[in-house]
Design an enzyme around this catalytic site. Structure first.
Site, PDB file in Angstrom:
ATOM      1  N   HIS A   1       0.829  -1.029  -0.057  1.00 15.49           N
ATOM      2  CA  HIS A   1      -0.241  -0.304   0.545  1.00 15.49           C
ATOM      3  C   HIS A   1       0.833   1.166  -0.005  1.00 15.49           C
ATOM      4  O   HIS A   1       2.259   1.345   0.515  1.00 15.49           O
ATOM      5  CB  HIS A   1      -1.064  -0.033   1.381  1.00 15.49           C
ATOM      6  CG  HIS A   1      -1.975  -0.255   1.155  1.00 15.49           C
ATOM      7  ND1 HIS A   1      -2.910  -1.383   2.095  1.00 15.49           N
ATOM      8  CD2 HIS A   1      -2.544  -1.025  -0.150  1.00 15.49           C
ATOM      9  CE1 HIS A   1      -3.813  -1.783   1.514  1.00 15.49           C
ATOM     10  NE2 HIS A   1      -4.137  -1.813   0.066  1.00 15.49           N
TER      11      HIS A   1
ATOM     12  N   ASP B   1       1.349   3.908   1.573  1.00 15.51           N
ATOM     13  CA  ASP B   1       1.122   4.706   3.297  1.00 15.51           C
ATOM     14  C   ASP B   1       3.177   4.030   3.548  1.00 15.51           C
ATOM     15  O   ASP B   1       2.850   4.746   4.618  1.00 15.51           O
ATOM     16  CB  ASP B   1       0.018   5.305   3.424  1.00 15.51           C
ATOM     17  CG  ASP B   1      -0.211   3.847   4.178  1.00 15.51           C
ATOM     18  OD1 ASP B   1      -0.608   2.640   3.249  1.00 15.51           O
ATOM     19  OD2 ASP B   1      -0.820   3.793   5.365  1.00 15.51           O
TER      20      ASP B   1
END
Length: 526
Positions: free
Chosen positions: A189, A191
């Site tokens: 992901h 982030d």
């Protein structure tokens, strides 16, 4: 007016913008907020008919950082930790092991002297967790960067996740890019990985300079950086490098992908899709020659029969007395956790080799063994002949107190931890676990995340000595953050010491690990 503070504006649009700012600041609109850019207060004035941008010398770095809660909080937490009046006081049991990871140069304007107590922390054998980013999701804030944490291990550093902005955090901390020799990615992901490619290029720049340097920081060989992560990590890095016209010229990056996981093929393709689409190459598993980089290598690690991955297993015949500093050895494991469908996600476990017991020189000398090569054999459990060759000296007669190995566990975003991963995590000194969702477990499961209550219950089940909550929503207020910790403590029932992490917070694990259940941490001679 100093000429160094005046920058002529060339474009008409810039002139119009500065003129508008000038009117807002100096035409009676005193109550309007002034604009902050890069930590400096800007204004617009006319001098000799030329529109110019002025940087006020009064708006210094200190003035800007006064608005950043994570630095203000760091100052309160780490300098007034014994004050009962401080709303940000650290858990009193953990307080003596908490310090700031900010570089000394950054601390001068924001952090008061940490005192002799923290200065002694560096003598605890080099095992400290530094939080560089503790926020959740892709929403950046002045308080929390997205996920990134470092485990400082004496002469080496392990980095866990590399969110966007990681380079800036490293610049402000005591951790230097080339201190990092192993990078662990929990999942892909954004982030957690958007800062990875930039970080590797920054590390390469440092490596290139050290290879050309002839001073004490010079290197004779190009460094090798190991990156461990889910399937697709190699293609992610290679594609970023290829599309930005970059290569690894002064550094070798070896990407170890963990094969055999439940979600290694990525999001499941729908049966309704056309056969042509299903025949296309899988972007996670496929090799793409067109993005191949000479300094980037791809390797795989298969899951073992026990259901987890062994990333590094030192030779048990050796010891950490033989491997120090950059060569110090650790057991490193990975296990899969449940996050989102199709998103392969891992937790990581780092454990020291069992430290050798030290020799009591007084006892050894009284038994006829003076300091020398025989001490090495005694540490390894081998009986030796006394110096006068009249008797055998057993190791148990001269060895000091047993010191247990320290253990660190970081679990990536998850809503459940399978038994295979849980088996690796028992009795950790530090467990780092997310607390993304405040208190709605149904919402947490739907989004593939955990609540503070779930984290506290897991720490209880695993027998973690300290639970550090991370992946925190930037929207939470101070009162809400305290409520998150309270909920974790309720389900933990006193098994673990629990604390909320914040950016630039560093927690030290002393030699022998935490011994909270024995009252004051006893000093161990090593």
């Amino acid at each position: 007016m100093s000429a160094s503070l005046v920058r002529p504006c060339r474009s008409s649009s810039s002139k119009a913008a500065l003129l508008s700012m000038h009117r807002a600041l100096f035409s009676g609109c005193r109550n309007r907020p002034r604009t902050f850019m890069n930590g400096c207060q800007h204004a617009a004035v006319r001098q000799n008919g030329v529109l110019a941008s002025i940087i006020s010398p009064k708006s210094s770095f200190l003035r800007c950082t006064a608005r950043r809660n994570y630095q203000t909080k760091t100052s309160i937490t780490f300098t007034n930790r014994n004050s009962k009046d401080s709303p940000d006081a650290v858990n009193p049991t953990l307080a003596r092991y908490v310090q700031s990871s900010l570089d000394v140069a950054s601390q001068k304007s924001t952090i008061v002297d940490l005192g002799e107590e923290n200065a002694k922390m560096e003598d605890h054998g080099g095992f400290a967790v530094s939080f560089l980013g503790t926020g959740s999701g892709g929403v950046q804030s002045v308080d929390r960067l997205s996920s990134a944490a470092a485990l400082r291990l004496g002469g080496q550093t392990f980095l866990f996740d590399a969110s966007e902005g990681i380079q800036r955090q490293l610049c402000r901390s005591r951790i230097k890019p080339l201190d990092i020799n192993n990078i662990f990615i929990t999942h892909l992901h954004g982030d957690h990985v958007y800062g990875l490619a930039g970080l590797l290029l920054t590390m390469q720049s440092s490596a290139s300079a050290s290879l050309q340097d002839e001073g004490r920081f010079s290197r004779k060989e190009r460094p090798v950086i190991n990156v461990y992560g889910p399937v697709g990590t190699y293609n992610f890095i290679a594609m970023m490098l290829a599309l930005s016209y970059a290569q690894m010229r002064s550094m070798t990056v070896v990407v170890h992908e963990l094969m055999g996981g439940t979600h290694e093929k990525g999001p499941q393709q729908q049966k309704t899709q056309s056969s042509r689409f299903r025949r296309e190459r899988n972007v996670f598993l496929q090799n793409y020659p067109e993005i191949r980089s000479p300094g980037l290598r791809r390797k795989s690690i298969d899951k073992n029969e026990a259901g987890y991955w062994t990333l590094h297993a030192p030779d048990e015949a050796s010891s950490n007395d033989d491997w120090r500093g950059h060569n110090k050895q650790f057991h490193v494991y990975a296990g899969e956790v449940d996050h989102c469908p199709g998103v392969q996600t891992f937790g990581f476990v780092v454990e020291e080799m069992t430290p050798q017991r030290n020799i009591d020189p007084d006892k050894a000398t009284s038994l006829g063994v003076k300091p020398g090569q025989k001490y090495r054999d005694l540490k390894r459990g081998i009986a030796v002949l006394s110096d006068d060759e009249t008797r055998m000296v057993d190791p148990e007669d001269v060895l000091g107190e047993y010191v247990g190995p320290r253990k660190f566990v970081l679990i990536g975003d998850n809503c459940a931890v399978p038994p295979e991963m849980a088996a690796l995590c028992h009795d950790a000194d530090i467990l780092v676990h997310e607390a993304t969702i405040s208190d709605d477990e149904s919402k947490a499961f739907a989004r593939g995340h955990a609540t503070a209550s779930m984290a506290g219950a897991l720490a209880k089940e695993l027998g973690a000595k300290a639970l550090l909550l991370n992946h925190i929503s930037p929207a939470l207020s101070t009162d809400e953050l305290q409520d998150v910790v309270r909920k974790a403590k309720e389900t933990n029932e006193g098994v673990s010491e629990i604390e909320m992490s914040c950016d630039f917070m560093e927690v030290v694990v002393p030699k022998g690990g935490y011994q909270f259940d024995e009252g004051e941490q006893k000093e161990i001679r090593v």
